[in-house]
Write a protein that holds these residues in place. Sequence first.
Motif, PDB file in Angstrom:
ATOM      1  N   GLU A 168       0.830  -1.202   0.000  1.00  0.00           N
ATOM      2  CA  GLU A 168       0.000   0.000   0.000  1.00  0.00           C
ATOM      3  C   GLU A 168       0.863   1.250   0.000  1.00  0.00           C
ATOM      4  OE1 GLU A 168      -2.396   1.534   3.617  1.00  0.00           O
ATOM      5  OE2 GLU A 168      -3.799   0.314   2.460  1.00  0.00           O
ATOM      6  N   ASP A 169       1.953   1.236   0.768  1.00  0.00           N
ATOM      7  CA  ASP A 169       2.827   2.408   0.886  1.00  0.00           C
ATOM      8  C   ASP A 169       3.829   2.514  -0.256  1.00  0.00           C
ATOM      9  OD1 ASP A 169       1.534   3.076   3.190  1.00  0.00           O
ATOM     10  OD2 ASP A 169       3.103   2.382   4.549  1.00  0.00           O
ATOM     11  N   GLU A 170       4.333   1.372  -0.757  1.00  0.00           N
ATOM     12  CA  GLU A 170       5.320   1.369  -1.847  1.00  0.00           C
ATOM     13  C   GLU A 170       4.975   0.238  -2.824  1.00  0.00           C
ATOM     14  OE1 GLU A 170       7.713   3.375  -2.680  1.00  0.00           O
ATOM     15  OE2 GLU A 170       7.579   4.691  -0.939  1.00  0.00           O
ATOM     16  N   PRO A 171       4.066   0.494  -3.758  1.00  0.00           N
ATOM     17  CA  PRO A 171       3.584  -0.579  -4.646  1.00  0.00           C
ATOM     18  C   PRO A 171       4.649  -1.149  -5.583  1.00  0.00           C
ATOM     19  CG  PRO A 171       2.101   1.333  -4.674  1.00  0.00           C
ATOM     20  CD  PRO A 171       3.347   1.764  -3.977  1.00  0.00           C
ATOM     21  N   SER A 172       5.723  -0.402  -5.845  1.00  0.00           N
ATOM     22  CA  SER A 172       6.694  -0.855  -6.841  1.00  0.00           C
ATOM     23  C   SER A 172       7.954  -1.462  -6.229  1.00  0.00           C
ATOM     24  CB  SER A 172       7.085   0.313  -7.752  1.00  0.00           C
ATOM     25  OG  SER A 172       7.612   1.389  -6.995  1.00  0.00           O
ATOM     26  N   ILE A 173       7.816  -2.060  -5.070  1.00  0.00           N
ATOM     27  CA  ILE A 173       8.950  -2.703  -4.393  1.00  0.00           C
ATOM     28  C   ILE A 173       9.380  -3.943  -5.175  1.00  0.00           C
ATOM     29  CG2 ILE A 173       9.441  -4.128  -2.350  1.00  0.00           C
ATOM     30  CD1 ILE A 173       9.874  -1.163  -1.926  1.00  0.00           C
ATOM     31  N   ASP A 174      10.702  -4.171  -5.221  1.00  0.00           N
ATOM     32  CA  ASP A 174      11.236  -5.374  -5.882  1.00  0.00           C
ATOM     33  C   ASP A 174      11.377  -6.547  -4.911  1.00  0.00           C
ATOM     34  OD1 ASP A 174      11.663  -4.096  -8.440  1.00  0.00           O
ATOM     35  OD2 ASP A 174      13.369  -3.075  -7.526  1.00  0.00           O
ATOM     36  N   TYR A 175      11.893  -6.271  -3.714  1.00  0.00           N
ATOM     37  CA  TYR A 175      12.175  -7.334  -2.743  1.00  0.00           C
ATOM     38  C   TYR A 175      11.688  -6.934  -1.351  1.00  0.00           C
ATOM     39  CZ  TYR A 175      15.299  -9.871  -5.912  1.00  0.00           C
ATOM     40  OH  TYR A 175      15.820 -10.602  -6.959  1.00  0.00           O
ATOM     41  N   VAL A 176      11.259  -7.934  -0.585  1.00  0.00           N
ATOM     42  CA  VAL A 176      11.007  -7.775   0.848  1.00  0.00           C
ATOM     43  C   VAL A 176      11.898  -8.789   1.565  1.00  0.00           C
ATOM     44  CG1 VAL A 176       9.311  -7.781   2.705  1.00  0.00           C
ATOM     45  CG2 VAL A 176       8.606  -7.131   0.388  1.00  0.00           C
TER      46      VAL A 176
END
Length: 399
Positions: A168-176
């Motif tokens: 929701e806060d960073e939709p374009s994240i590559d990795y968690v």
Amino acid sequence: MSINEPTLTDIIRARERISPYVHKTPLVRSETFSKMTENEIYLKLENFQKTGSFKVRGALNKLMTTERKDLENGVITASAGNHAQGVAYAAMTLGVKATVVMPKWASEAKVNATKSYGAEVVLYGANFDEAAEKARIMSDQLGMLYVPAFDDDHVIAGQGTIGLEILEDEPSIDYVVVPVGGGGLISGIALACQGKAQVVGVESEAFPSIHDALMGKTPSFGNTIADGIAVKKPSQRTLTYIKKYVKDITLVRDDEIAKAVFLLMERQKIIAEPAGAVGLAALLSGDLKLSGKRVVVLISGGNVDLHLLSRIIDHALLDMGRLLIINFVAPDRPGVLSIAVSTIAEVGGNIIHIQHERESRDVPIGYSKVKIWIEVPDPSASQEIIKKLSPIFPSVAKG
């Protein structure tokens, strides 16, 4: 064992269910760690969650999806740390009696924290396995609901709400990047993020349970400061989800974990427990090799014993060359020690402690053994101090 894999809808409903009782924790960009790792790094700060860790999410969802009649006799669990406080808080919030069985060696701080949320604490057993067995026996005898730390789909769905917040806060994240103990946390986040971000787990090198299970190896165990993820036996449930949805599991050493805890304090003003900092440790050490990616690092908790924190700080300062400890034998006469003190001051060293011993059998009569703890600006100052002291005190060495 019954596996009913949580769906995205289950995780969304879990969030709707528990959101009145938990924080939506911050997701903050770190310029420092972005530069240090050559990635764009965001920190998901579950150390700011109720009870100081993510555990309350899964505990609340478990209790709130249980029929009220099954809670009449109360709930019980076994834990030496964050799960204990999560269950205690969830039970208190819902007006349910809670009992937590903790090993006899559990720290007084954690026992008191658990009691502060209204739970009854039973101290039993020399280790977690013995405490867990006692909790299950009490569950059967007293008709109390046993709340697993990770081997439960409702618990996993609750932990997965973290993934929803991240996207929701960073939709374009590559990795968690996620700490891994029993695997409930990473299972939930991976289920929530599937198709949108790659999820990578990090275990302590001393407790490679899931890493080795995925490789078909029998793990061997050691000691670690990351006690919150020191799990010997993950469940078949979490292994199943990790095999399906997690990209990789990597391992980190305790010295790397200690450095990450220290840097979080020094550079970000954030206190993380060792288990909560393993994801950052993996990136800073290069054990997890990523470059040019948008990466969320989950800081899963901040419940660290202050005595341990003090030791971590000293260890990190030594490892980074900012704390020097030296030993030498010196003539026991007036003015000798002042020579050492003046020499150290010339190089910019700040003495924080001196130990002076005459009585030891290995010290010649008329001499003293001296040990000095010195704050130094950088590793080169340590080398310069030893270089300058060596002609005066030939026995000088790092200690």
